[in-house]
Write an enzyme that holds these catalytic residues in place. Sequence first.
Site, PDB file in Angstrom:
ATOM      1  N   SER A 195       1.876  -7.079   5.387  1.00 39.13           N
ATOM      2  CA  SER A 195       1.638  -6.792   3.973  1.00 39.13           C
ATOM      3  C   SER A 195       2.866  -6.149   3.337  1.00 39.13           C
ATOM      4  O   SER A 195       3.227  -6.456   2.191  1.00 39.13           O
ATOM      5  CB  SER A 195       0.435  -5.868   3.822  1.00 39.13           C
ATOM      6  OG  SER A 195      -0.750  -6.496   4.255  1.00 39.13           O
ATOM      7  N   ALA A 204      -0.007  -2.539   8.556  1.00 43.22           N
ATOM      8  CA  ALA A 204       0.320  -3.304   7.345  1.00 43.22           C
ATOM      9  C   ALA A 204       1.748  -3.825   7.325  1.00 43.22           C
ATOM     10  O   ALA A 204       2.351  -3.969   6.264  1.00 43.22           O
ATOM     11  CB  ALA A 204       0.039  -2.489   6.082  1.00 43.22           C
ATOM     12  N   LYS A 259       2.009   1.845   6.824  1.00 44.33           N
ATOM     13  CA  LYS A 259       1.019   2.771   6.282  1.00 44.33           C
ATOM     14  C   LYS A 259       0.124   3.283   7.396  1.00 44.33           C
ATOM     15  O   LYS A 259       0.002   2.687   8.478  1.00 44.33           O
ATOM     16  CB  LYS A 259       0.160   2.094   5.194  1.00 44.33           C
ATOM     17  CG  LYS A 259      -0.637   0.868   5.651  1.00 44.33           C
ATOM     18  CD  LYS A 259      -1.979   1.175   6.270  1.00 44.33           C
ATOM     19  CE  LYS A 259      -2.740  -0.088   6.687  1.00 44.33           C
ATOM     20  NZ  LYS A 259      -3.917   0.204   7.523  1.00 44.33           N
ATOM     21  N   ASP A 319      -3.929  -5.045   1.648  1.00 47.60           N
ATOM     22  CA  ASP A 319      -2.984  -3.936   1.807  1.00 47.60           C
ATOM     23  C   ASP A 319      -1.686  -4.127   1.033  1.00 47.60           C
ATOM     24  O   ASP A 319      -0.874  -3.201   0.949  1.00 47.60           O
ATOM     25  CB  ASP A 319      -2.639  -3.741   3.286  1.00 47.60           C
ATOM     26  CG  ASP A 319      -3.796  -3.194   4.108  1.00 47.60           C
ATOM     27  OD1 ASP A 319      -4.709  -2.599   3.516  1.00 47.60           O
ATOM     28  OD2 ASP A 319      -3.777  -3.377   5.343  1.00 47.60           O
TER      29      ASP A 319
END
Length: 317
Positions: free
Chosen positions: A121, A118, A10, A156
């Site tokens: 994540s 991220a 992201k 995230d």
Amino acid sequence: MLIRARAHAKVNLHLGVEAARPDGFHELATVFQSLNISDVVSLETLEDSTPAAMTTGPVVQELRASGTYAAGVPENDKNLAWRAVEAVADAVRGERELALPKVRLQLEKGIPAAGGMAGGSADAAAALRLAAHAFADFGAVSEEELLTLAARLGSDVPFTLIGGTALGTGRGEKLAPMLSRGTYTWAIITNAEGLSTPAVFAKIDELRAAGKGSHPTMDTSAVAQALMSGRPEALAKVLRNDLQAATLSLRPDLRKILDTGMAAGALTGIVSGSGPTCAFLCEDEETAGEVVAQVMFDNKGTRGIVTTSPAPGIEVI
């Protein structure tokens, strides 16, 4: 059984950061957009159905990381993907003493680690989705439950589960989809030396306490309007990261990267999230390639990726 999922990185198009809350987290107003930079997460269940292949305890037996950015990725229960699978197993079991298949995880790392993109994540989000598939015969886990588990794992993780473009509030875990027209081209510059996210947040508090930090920018309406236009020039004018001053204070070497990218033709450049990755929005793929080449030439220890956004959420492949 072997199943895989693609997990996307992201970029924060806007990151507004207020003062720390009583729980220690900072209130955020952020606009996430997924990038076409990805990891592939594989989950394999033991093939037979004998008692030796099942367990009422921890289900993850092994995690291995490979690929361009595998260095430093934990291969134990400190990894968010490992913890995500165990979280789904606990949700499936509930109060039951239920034996579930043992699993192995493989992470093919194409997302830079500790880079504000991220990657960890995204791996966790993919592991949530894969575990829900793997354990479906033993109990269903709804999309709402997956999002709840995602929020518990990290701020995230919920966004990387759904992907696309979204407004994140709270810690970033409260999401509202946003309309985004067009495709955006980026030159992403990664750095060999990572940067601690908690250290960056601590630094912004320190700067503000000394009267040196910027005021929080929590209004995301300008970004929303730019995304509606579909014009990269409009979006370039409104990209914002409240953490950038703190990141540059800790890593002044990143200033040269930002300056080089702008001189090479980028529309604008920002630190991605808490850094140290820098993201340059470009007019087209050719310009993005020129930005990557120039930044890498002038800044040793950097790597460059040309990519686009938005990308989807977790894709089972």
